[in-house]
Design an enzyme around this catalytic site. Structure first.
Site, PDB file in Angstrom:
ATOM      1  N   ASP A 208      89.206 -13.577  54.350  1.00 17.38           N
ATOM      2  CA  ASP A 208      90.745 -13.600  55.109  1.00 17.38           C
ATOM      3  C   ASP A 208      91.754 -14.121  54.500  1.00 17.38           C
ATOM      4  O   ASP A 208      92.715 -14.306  54.549  1.00 17.38           O
ATOM      5  CB  ASP A 208      90.356 -13.735  56.706  1.00 17.38           C
ATOM      6  CG  ASP A 208      91.669 -14.236  57.816  1.00 17.38           C
ATOM      7  OD1 ASP A 208      91.930 -12.783  57.780  1.00 17.38           O
ATOM      8  OD2 ASP A 208      92.061 -14.836  58.529  1.00 17.38           O
TER       9      ASP A 208
ATOM     10  N   CYS B  73      82.280   7.623  61.728  1.00 17.78           N
ATOM     11  CA  CYS B  73      82.540   7.675  63.222  1.00 17.78           C
ATOM     12  C   CYS B  73      82.744   8.808  63.609  1.00 17.78           C
ATOM     13  O   CYS B  73      82.544   8.965  64.664  1.00 17.78           O
ATOM     14  CB  CYS B  73      84.040   7.211  62.987  1.00 17.78           C
ATOM     15  SG  CYS B  73      84.734   5.338  62.893  1.00 17.78           S
TER      16      CYS B  73
ATOM     17  N   CYS C 113      84.195  10.272  67.220  1.00 19.62           N
ATOM     18  CA  CYS C 113      84.305   9.191  68.273  1.00 19.62           C
ATOM     19  C   CYS C 113      85.869   8.818  68.382  1.00 19.62           C
ATOM     20  O   CYS C 113      86.652   8.964  66.617  1.00 19.62           O
ATOM     21  CB  CYS C 113      83.463   8.723  68.300  1.00 19.62           C
ATOM     22  SG  CYS C 113      83.952   6.926  68.935  1.00 19.62           S
TER      23      CYS C 113
ATOM     24  N   CYS D 131      87.971   3.771  70.218  1.00 24.62           N
ATOM     25  CA  CYS D 131      89.048   2.127  69.641  1.00 24.62           C
ATOM     26  C   CYS D 131      90.781   2.937  69.728  1.00 24.62           C
ATOM     27  O   CYS D 131      91.525   2.235  69.717  1.00 24.62           O
ATOM     28  CB  CYS D 131      89.067   1.473  68.708  1.00 24.62           C
ATOM     29  SG  CYS D 131      88.904   3.446  67.018  1.00 24.62           S
TER      30      CYS D 131
ATOM     31  N   CYS E  30      93.474   0.994  72.865  1.00 28.61           N
ATOM     32  CA  CYS E  30      94.196  -0.139  72.746  1.00 28.61           C
ATOM     33  C   CYS E  30      95.297   0.315  73.228  1.00 28.61           C
ATOM     34  O   CYS E  30      96.623   1.303  73.978  1.00 28.61           O
ATOM     35  CB  CYS E  30      94.768   0.594  71.184  1.00 28.61           C
ATOM     36  SG  CYS E  30      96.079  -0.712  70.779  1.00 28.61           S
TER      37      CYS E  30
ATOM     38  N   CYS F 205      92.758 -10.454  70.314  1.00 27.99           N
ATOM     39  CA  CYS F 205      92.280  -8.864  71.053  1.00 27.99           C
ATOM     40  C   CYS F 205      91.270  -8.328  70.747  1.00 27.99           C
ATOM     41  O   CYS F 205      91.174  -7.912  69.593  1.00 27.99           O
ATOM     42  CB  CYS F 205      93.512  -8.103  71.465  1.00 27.99           C
ATOM     43  SG  CYS F 205      93.213  -5.761  71.664  1.00 27.99           S
TER      44      CYS F 205
ATOM     45  N   CYS G 148      88.812  -2.613  70.876  1.00 24.07           N
ATOM     46  CA  CYS G 148      88.914  -1.978  69.830  1.00 24.07           C
ATOM     47  C   CYS G 148      87.625  -2.360  69.086  1.00 24.07           C
ATOM     48  O   CYS G 148      86.395  -1.327  68.945  1.00 24.07           O
ATOM     49  CB  CYS G 148      89.727  -1.561  68.938  1.00 24.07           C
ATOM     50  SG  CYS G 148      90.480  -3.361  67.225  1.00 24.07           S
TER      51      CYS G 148
HETATM   52  S1  SF4 Z   1      85.444   3.651  68.060  1.00 20.36           S
HETATM   53 FE1  SF4 Z   1      86.572   3.751  66.562  1.00 20.36          FE
HETATM   54  S2  SF4 Z   1      85.186   2.723  65.016  1.00 20.36           S
HETATM   55 FE2  SF4 Z   1      84.155   2.647  66.235  1.00 20.36          FE
HETATM   56  S3  SF4 Z   1      82.868   4.759  65.966  1.00 20.36           S
HETATM   57 FE3  SF4 Z   1      84.806   5.259  67.558  1.00 20.36          FE
HETATM   58  S4  SF4 Z   1      86.188   5.748  66.148  1.00 20.36           S
HETATM   59 FE4  SF4 Z   1      85.149   4.458  65.023  1.00 20.36          FE
HETATM   60  S1  SF4 Z   2      93.318  -6.104  68.111  1.00 22.53           S
HETATM   61 FE1  SF4 Z   2      93.507  -4.883  70.235  1.00 22.53          FE
HETATM   62  S2  SF4 Z   2      96.049  -4.491  70.009  1.00 22.53           S
HETATM   63 FE2  SF4 Z   2      95.192  -4.464  68.088  1.00 22.53          FE
HETATM   64  S3  SF4 Z   2      94.035  -2.263  67.542  1.00 22.53           S
HETATM   65 FE3  SF4 Z   2      92.541  -3.574  68.673  1.00 22.53          FE
HETATM   66  S4  SF4 Z   2      92.757  -2.776  70.781  1.00 22.53           S
HETATM   67 FE4  SF4 Z   2      94.744  -3.022  69.669  1.00 22.53          FE
END
Ligand code: SF4
Ligand code: SF4
Length: 355
Positions: free
Chosen positions: A140, A194, A197, A200, A204, A247, A250
């Protein structure tokens, strides 16, 4: 040096708690335009260190001279006691305004410490196999394009949420790297899955995923609650909800995370203080209590002031959503002694509803 060496290294890695390793080369030239474009659009927000390292981030051999291969590693982090249906449990927590939501990865021991020590041991094991070699470990770390290296070496693909994603393990894992000055056979990338889909992107809360695999960190709650100093932009305070550290939305919604794996190490077990905490209980902590509770935890890095700022926003949201006067009273009681930044957030929070 070939497959036999890699196989031995894989066994070493597994014995140290890593779930998978790979090897990437150091030519990341095709990643440079994307990196520059992201910086030019200011999507890194106040993370100046990202811009400061410039293209060194995409050039491992410039960051650590002599580097010819990068060993990549991933370590699953879902706490060992995680129940089946954990995504539903986390969404339930997010729906209860008085609960505090802390990112799953941060509820146990600071992963930086865990991974760095184990990567170092892995490098020592490599030395035992091939002799002394130059190396440097990262996890990281700002100057390293972690997901890019992970994707190139087959640990996963970059999901539309920008995180590394694996068919066998979802995305609930940490990444680490060892830059080495010995040539190792590269492991091939995997294909992306992906498909159509976009769960995510749609889930968000702050619309921070502005395109496929494109994150505007300035809108991301993980960035705002952890990295960002100063006031949280007002339009993003309500969508922050009760997320006080990071968070996971996603990732919670990602279908591949039904394959996410429990950690093998006890280090990521949930500490008592972060097992279903309430906002009011955490708000009651003074700085000494915060430091005690976050000893050895990644949360400590944000400091008590930022922690209180995040809590004030979440309490304002709880006050608006529930109308429970206990939230307003707790905010009011802390107002006079608060430093200007916190006081401004408390005032915003109190104004979320008429008493
Ligand atoms: S939620 Fe986002 S990262 Fe996960 S499979 Fe769907 S598009 Fe891909
Ligand atoms: S961590 Fe939370 S705010 Fe950041 S991109 Fe993912 S869903 Fe959005």
């Amino acid at each position: 040096m070939g497959e036999g060496l890699l196989q031995g290294l894989r066994e070493d890695a597994r014995s140290l708690g890593f779930s998978q390793i790979g090897v990437a080369g150091v030519d990341l030239a095709t990643a440079e335009p994307g990196l520059l474009g992201w910086l030019e659009r200011g999507f890194h927000g106040g993370m100046d260190y990202m811009a400061r390292h410039g293209l060194k981030r995409a050039r491992p051999a410039e960051l650590v001279p002599g580097t010819v291969s990068v060993i990549t590693a991933r370590m699953d982090y879902l706490p060992r006691g995680t129940e089946a249906g954990w995504q539903r449990i986390e969404f339930g927590r997010l729906a209860r305004p008085g609960d505090a939501s802390v990112s799953l990865y941060a509820r146990g021991r600071d992963y930086h410490k865990v991974l760095r020590a184990r990567l170092q041991t892995l490098a020592d094991r490599l030395a035992a196999r091939i002799g002394p070699h130059g190396h440097r470990v990262f996890t990281d770390s700002a100057p390293v394009l972690e997901v890019e290296l992970a994707a190139r070496s087959g640990l996963g693909w970059r999901g539309k949420h920008t995180l590394a994603l694996s068919r066998e393990a979802g995305s609930m894992f940490f990444l680490g790297e060892i830059y080495v000055d010995v040539a190792l056979p590269a492991t091939p990338p995997v294909t992306a899955h992906c498909g159509s889909c976009r769960a995510c992107i749609d889930v968000c809360p702050t619309r921070a995923i502005v395109g496929e695999r494109l994150l505007d960190a300035r809108r991301c709650i993980s960035y705002l609650t952890i990295e960002h100093d100063g006031p949280i932009p007002e339009p993003l305070r309500a969508p922050l909800g009760n997320r006080i550290y990071g968070c996971d939305d996603c990732q919670l919604v990602c279908p591949w995370n039904k394959y996410a794996r429990r950690a093998v190490l006890p280090d990521f077990d949930i500490r008592e203080a972060f097992d279903a905490p309430t906002l009011l209980a955490l708000w009651a902590w003074d700085e000494a209590a915060f430091l005690r509770a976050t000893e050895g935890s990644a949360i400590r890095r944000i400091g008590h002031a930022r922690w209180r700022r995040n809590l004030a926003v979440a309490l304002g949201n709880a006050w608006r959503e529930s109308g429970d006067a206990a939230y307003a009273q707790a905010l009011q009681a802390a107002r006079d002694a608060a430093a200007p930044l916190l006081r401004e957030h408390i005032d915003w929070a109190l104004a979320q509803r008429q008493p």
